[in-house]
Scaffold this motif. Structure first.
Motif, PDB file in Angstrom:
ATOM      1  N   GLU A 230      15.596  11.979 -96.518  1.00 23.43           N
ATOM      2  CA  GLU A 230      16.854  12.213 -97.235  1.00 23.43           C
ATOM      3  C   GLU A 230      17.365  10.868 -97.741  1.00 23.43           C
ATOM      4  N   TYR A 231      17.842  10.837 -98.982  1.00 26.96           N
ATOM      5  CA  TYR A 231      18.158   9.573 -99.638  1.00 26.96           C
ATOM      6  C   TYR A 231      19.662   9.416 -99.830  1.00 26.96           C
ATOM      7  N   VAL A 232      20.132   8.192 -99.529  1.00 25.29           N
ATOM      8  CA  VAL A 232      21.562   7.894 -99.499  1.00 25.29           C
ATOM      9  C   VAL A 232      21.839   6.725-100.432  1.00 25.29           C
ATOM     10  N   CYS A 233      22.859   6.845-101.255  1.00 23.59           N
ATOM     11  CA  CYS A 233      23.233   5.789-102.186  1.00 23.59           C
ATOM     12  C   CYS A 233      23.784   4.577-101.426  1.00 23.59           C
ATOM     13  N   VAL A 234      23.243   3.390-101.712  1.00 25.56           N
ATOM     14  CA  VAL A 234      23.805   2.143-101.189  1.00 25.56           C
ATOM     15  C   VAL A 234      23.953   1.156-102.334  1.00 25.56           C
ATOM     16  N   ASN A 235      24.906   0.265-102.190  1.00 26.77           N
ATOM     17  CA  ASN A 235      25.155  -0.769-103.182  1.00 26.77           C
ATOM     18  C   ASN A 235      24.390  -2.035-102.792  1.00 26.77           C
TER      19      ASN A 235
ATOM     20  N   ALA B 263      30.437   8.424 -96.661  1.00 33.17           N
ATOM     21  CA  ALA B 263      30.628   9.826 -96.267  1.00 33.17           C
ATOM     22  C   ALA B 263      29.312  10.431 -95.774  1.00 33.17           C
ATOM     23  N   THR B 264      28.229  10.144 -96.480  1.00 28.35           N
ATOM     24  CA  THR B 264      26.927  10.667 -96.042  1.00 28.35           C
ATOM     25  C   THR B 264      26.482  10.004 -94.751  1.00 28.35           C
ATOM     26  N   PHE B 265      26.715   8.691 -94.639  1.00 28.34           N
ATOM     27  CA  PHE B 265      26.390   8.014 -93.376  1.00 28.34           C
ATOM     28  C   PHE B 265      27.183   8.627 -92.219  1.00 28.34           C
ATOM     29  N   ALA B 266      28.447   8.974 -92.475  1.00 29.47           N
ATOM     30  CA  ALA B 266      29.270   9.600 -91.436  1.00 29.47           C
ATOM     31  C   ALA B 266      28.733  10.970 -91.070  1.00 29.47           C
ATOM     32  N   ARG B 267      28.300  11.731 -92.083  1.00 27.95           N
ATOM     33  CA  ARG B 267      27.728  13.056 -91.805  1.00 27.95           C
ATOM     34  C   ARG B 267      26.467  12.923 -90.958  1.00 27.95           C
ATOM     35  N   LEU B 268      25.621  11.955 -91.307  1.00 26.86           N
ATOM     36  CA  LEU B 268      24.424  11.726 -90.501  1.00 26.86           C
ATOM     37  C   LEU B 268      24.803  11.329 -89.082  1.00 26.86           C
ATOM     38  N   GLY B 269      25.854  10.501 -88.959  1.00 35.04           N
ATOM     39  CA  GLY B 269      26.318  10.112 -87.629  1.00 35.04           C
ATOM     40  C   GLY B 269      26.822  11.296 -86.828  1.00 35.04           C
TER      41      GLY B 269
ATOM     42  N   VAL C 264       6.831   9.462-107.194  1.00 34.99           N
ATOM     43  CA  VAL C 264       7.707  10.575-106.809  1.00 34.99           C
ATOM     44  C   VAL C 264       9.143  10.079-106.925  1.00 34.99           C
ATOM     45  N   GLU C 265       9.844  10.521-107.951  1.00 34.09           N
ATOM     46  CA  GLU C 265      11.207  10.037-108.186  1.00 34.09           C
ATOM     47  C   GLU C 265      12.217  10.844-107.373  1.00 34.09           C
ATOM     48  N   VAL C 266      13.108  10.122-106.713  1.00 32.53           N
ATOM     49  CA  VAL C 266      14.185  10.758-105.955  1.00 32.53           C
ATOM     50  C   VAL C 266      15.500  10.092-106.347  1.00 32.53           C
ATOM     51  N   THR C 267      16.584  10.750-106.041  1.00 26.62           N
ATOM     52  CA  THR C 267      17.907  10.196-106.288  1.00 26.62           C
ATOM     53  C   THR C 267      18.774  10.454-105.073  1.00 26.62           C
ATOM     54  N   ALA C 268      19.917   9.784-105.027  1.00 20.18           N
ATOM     55  CA  ALA C 268      20.808   9.941-103.872  1.00 20.18           C
ATOM     56  C   ALA C 268      21.164  11.405-103.672  1.00 20.18           C
ATOM     57  N   GLY C 269      21.060  11.868-102.429  1.00 22.11           N
ATOM     58  CA  GLY C 269      21.337  13.254-102.100  1.00 22.11           C
ATOM     59  C   GLY C 269      20.103  14.122-102.017  1.00 22.11           C
ATOM     60  N   ASP C 270      18.971  13.640-102.540  1.00 21.01           N
ATOM     61  CA  ASP C 270      17.735  14.420-102.519  1.00 21.01           C
ATOM     62  C   ASP C 270      17.116  14.434-101.124  1.00 21.01           C
ATOM     63  N   HIS C 271      16.399  15.522-100.846  1.00 19.98           N
ATOM     64  CA  HIS C 271      15.475  15.595 -99.713  1.00 19.98           C
ATOM     65  C   HIS C 271      14.067  15.666-100.282  1.00 19.98           C
ATOM     66  N   HIS C 272      13.136  14.992 -99.634  1.00 23.16           N
ATOM     67  CA  HIS C 272      11.735  15.076-100.039  1.00 23.16           C
ATOM     68  C   HIS C 272      10.888  15.202 -98.781  1.00 23.16           C
ATOM     69  N   GLN C 273      10.019  16.206 -98.770  1.00 25.23           N
ATOM     70  CA  GLN C 273       9.161  16.440 -97.622  1.00 25.23           C
ATOM     71  C   GLN C 273       7.853  15.681 -97.814  1.00 25.23           C
TER      72      GLN C 273
ATOM     73  N   ASP D 122      20.180   1.138-108.351  1.00 26.59           N
ATOM     74  CA  ASP D 122      19.390   2.260-107.823  1.00 26.59           C
ATOM     75  C   ASP D 122      18.849   2.032-106.422  1.00 26.59           C
ATOM     76  N   ALA D 123      19.532   1.226-105.601  1.00 23.94           N
ATOM     77  CA  ALA D 123      19.082   1.033-104.227  1.00 23.94           C
ATOM     78  C   ALA D 123      19.407   2.271-103.397  1.00 23.94           C
ATOM     79  N   LEU D 124      18.556   2.576-102.439  1.00 28.45           N
ATOM     80  CA  LEU D 124      18.714   3.762-101.593  1.00 28.45           C
ATOM     81  C   LEU D 124      18.452   3.409-100.133  1.00 28.45           C
ATOM     82  N   ALA D 125      19.225   4.035 -99.249  1.00 23.02           N
ATOM     83  CA  ALA D 125      18.858   4.106 -97.836  1.00 23.02           C
ATOM     84  C   ALA D 125      18.094   5.405 -97.638  1.00 23.02           C
ATOM     85  N   VAL D 126      17.362   5.516 -96.529  1.00 20.61           N
ATOM     86  CA  VAL D 126      16.602   6.733 -96.275  1.00 20.61           C
ATOM     87  C   VAL D 126      16.830   7.183 -94.839  1.00 20.61           C
TER      88      VAL D 126
END
Length: 567
Positions: A150-155, A194-200, A134-143, A160-164
């Protein structure tokens, strides 16, 4: 600092209670108290979600072991309840155990980024497993069942590393995976604060965060800083140049390729994993390779040494790797000669120091100039140091922190960073593998512990070798081995033939154990003097006699194997 750090004592924990209705349970199966074997299991409403499934490489006191796996017994009897396996990135300590997990259930959905899944799929082909990807990319939601992921871009040090972020009615959990905050990454993928801040802002109830570099102050050095150093190594290399790096470090290899172009050298990839991973990276557009730059190893060996660079596996001193064989002088195609330059463009993974320095010494003995992280800035870490961990805590403002991915010193250092940001001791959960954390009504707490063991891969066997066998191997390797064969006639209680003794690991002199042999025969005749004696008692006499003599003579405690034959 707001107060004392939380306790790390979990010795008194018992089995966890049943999960309350509407609560989220987290069980770290690996990666806490160790660097590797990362795996966490989340449970909500009867469903299980796995985050990462990595392996651990064996240590020196685990002789003969190839790999160490997470203990899947935690979920084995509930494997049908697993709704997905989220893979944050493609390093072996996060994906390496996936083939073994899929032996329990081959159709487990593997969720991850494009490059991560490409690496996993290649690995699974070797195990003849056709995965569900199941391929996902940063910004995607998967149920995945009741889990909204929800997947977040990390360096990180792999593309292609992701936080979730895992959203459930019980609350929101964020797992960073491995990350750093390189402001000028080669691929332009910065950690998405920015996404981490939104989650916060929305509320992070529990943050599971990478702790590997928690003891390192400040902020990470950019990967781009490696480029000029690598370029300098190319400029000084008068003959053949060999660069060894992790086979997954696409950005590091890219800089090597760029330097090769500038210095008009052709590149040959050496090592199966290097060839495979760089091929996948090029196919996915993650690695730019100029036309005609890469040649085969056979072609490179026919070219003048000053016109080629070999990019090889083996930066961690692995004995069977290409560089390891070169250092021993037994590589089938590449022979190190005086004037060669070898660049180890990687870190030292804890526990590998002896092997790496062995390779460095072997290469130097053969006449090569070896450049490594202690002599030049040829590596920057892929993990966030203290300053960046502090930044993430301030951005996400979690209600609770569970430090993950680190040895105890790293976890404690991460807890201290959290205290500096104002988190109370009861908000920071210092745990280890098997400790159970429940999130109930927005409050996370440690509620118990499940048994977690080490699962060893030994050749083709998985889980067949335990601590008892390892202890026997340690004794054989460190203390030696003594085998004694005794042949007795049971009715008369007499020795039918002389006692035969074989010793290994003591002395080259075959007569060294003659005194012990004489003592054994004397002790046996004394035991048999009063009539027949059962074989088990004779075995104890032999073991005690030999053990005492070896301890007094050699100060050793070998494995002693007596065999009593009745004829």
């Amino acid at each position: 600092m707001s107060g004392p750090l939380p306790s790390t004592a979990h010795l008194g924990l018992t089995d966890p209670p049943p999960l309350p209705t509407g609560a989220l349970r987290v069980v770290p199966v690996g990666g806490l108290g160790e660097i590797g074997r990362n795996m966490a299991v989340l449970e909500f409403d009867g469903a299980l979600l796995v985050i990462d499934c990595g392996l651990l490489f064996p240590e020196a006191d685990q002789p003969g072991i190839d790999l160490v796996l997470p203990d899947f017994s935690v979920i084995a009897d509930r494997i049908d309840d697993v709704v997905g396996v989220v893979l944050t990135h493609g390093h072996e300590d996060h994906i390496g155990a996936v083939p073994y997990l899929l032996r329990l259930r081959a159709d487990l959905p593997l969720i991850g980024s494009r490059f991560t899944l490409a690496l996993v799929a290649a690995k699974l082909r070797e195990h003849r497993i056709e995965p569900v990807l199941v391929e996902v990319t940063a910004g995607d939601h998967h149920q995945a069942g009741p889990f909204d992921t929800e997947y977040v871009c990390v360096n990180h040090s792999i593309p292609d590393a992701l936080a979730v972020a895992v959203h459930t009615p019980a609350g929101t959990l964020v797992h960073t995976g491995d990350f750093k905050m390189d402001q000028l990454p080669l691929d332009g993928r910065v950690t998405d604060l920015a996404t981490f801040a939104r989650l916060g802002d929305a509320g992070v109830d529990l943050l599971l965060s990478d702790s590997t570099n928690a003891e390192v102050p400040g902020f990470v050095t950019s990967e781009r800083s490696i480029g000029p150093v690598v370029d300098g190594v190319f400029a000084r290399a008068g003959q053949r140049l060999i660069v060894s790096s992790f086979a997954s470090h696409v950005h590091r290899i890219q800089q090597v390729l760029d330097s090769a172009v500038r210095h008009r050298r052709k590149v040959a990839l050496v090592g199966r994993s290097m060839v495979r991973n760089m091929g996948l990276a090029q196919e996915l557009g993650l690695l730019h390779v100029e036309a005609g730059l890469v040649v085969t190893l056979e072609e490179a060996l026919q070219m003048p040494p000053a016109q080629v660079v070999l990019v090889s596996t083996g930066s961690q001193g692995e004995p069977l790797s290409a560089l390891g064989r070169m250092a021993r002088g037994d590589h089938a195609q590449v022979t190190i000669t005086a004037g060669d330059t070898v660049l180890l463009a990687s870190s030292l993974v804890p526990g590998n120091e002896t092997a790496v320095y062995g390779v460095i010494n072997g290469l130097t003995r053969l006449g090569a100039t070896v450049v490594h992280k202690e002599t030049a800035r040829v590596h920057v870490s892929g993990h966030a140091p203290a300053g960046e961990l502090r930044t993430l805590l301030q951005v996400t403002r979690p209600r609770h922190l569970l430090p993950v991915h680190g040895e105890w010193r790293h976890l404690r250092a991460h807890a201290a960073i959290a205290a500096e940001t104002g988190m109370r001791a009861d908000q920071v959960l210092l745990a280890e593998d098997g400790v159970v954390v429940d999130l109930v009504d927005g409050r996370a707490s440690i509620v118990g512990r499940v048994p977690i063991g080490d699962v060893y891969v030994d050749g083709l066997g998985v889980g067949e070798v335990g601590e008892e066998s390892l202890q026997a191997r340690r004794i054989l390797g460190e203390e030696g081995f003594v085998a004694i064969t005794v042949v007795v006639e049971p009715t008369t209680g007499t020795l039918v033939r002389p006692v035969h003794l074989t010793a290994r690991g003591f002395a080259d002199d075959p007569t060294a154990f003659d005194p012990a042999l004489a003592l054994v025969e004397t002790a046996l005749r004394a035991a048999l003097a009063d009539g027949p004696v059962e074989a088990q008692k004779l075995s104890r006499v032999v073991r005690r006699t030999v053990g005492t003599w070896v301890a007094q003579t050699h100060r050793r405690r070998p494995m002693i194997v007596p065999t009593v034959l009745e004829v």
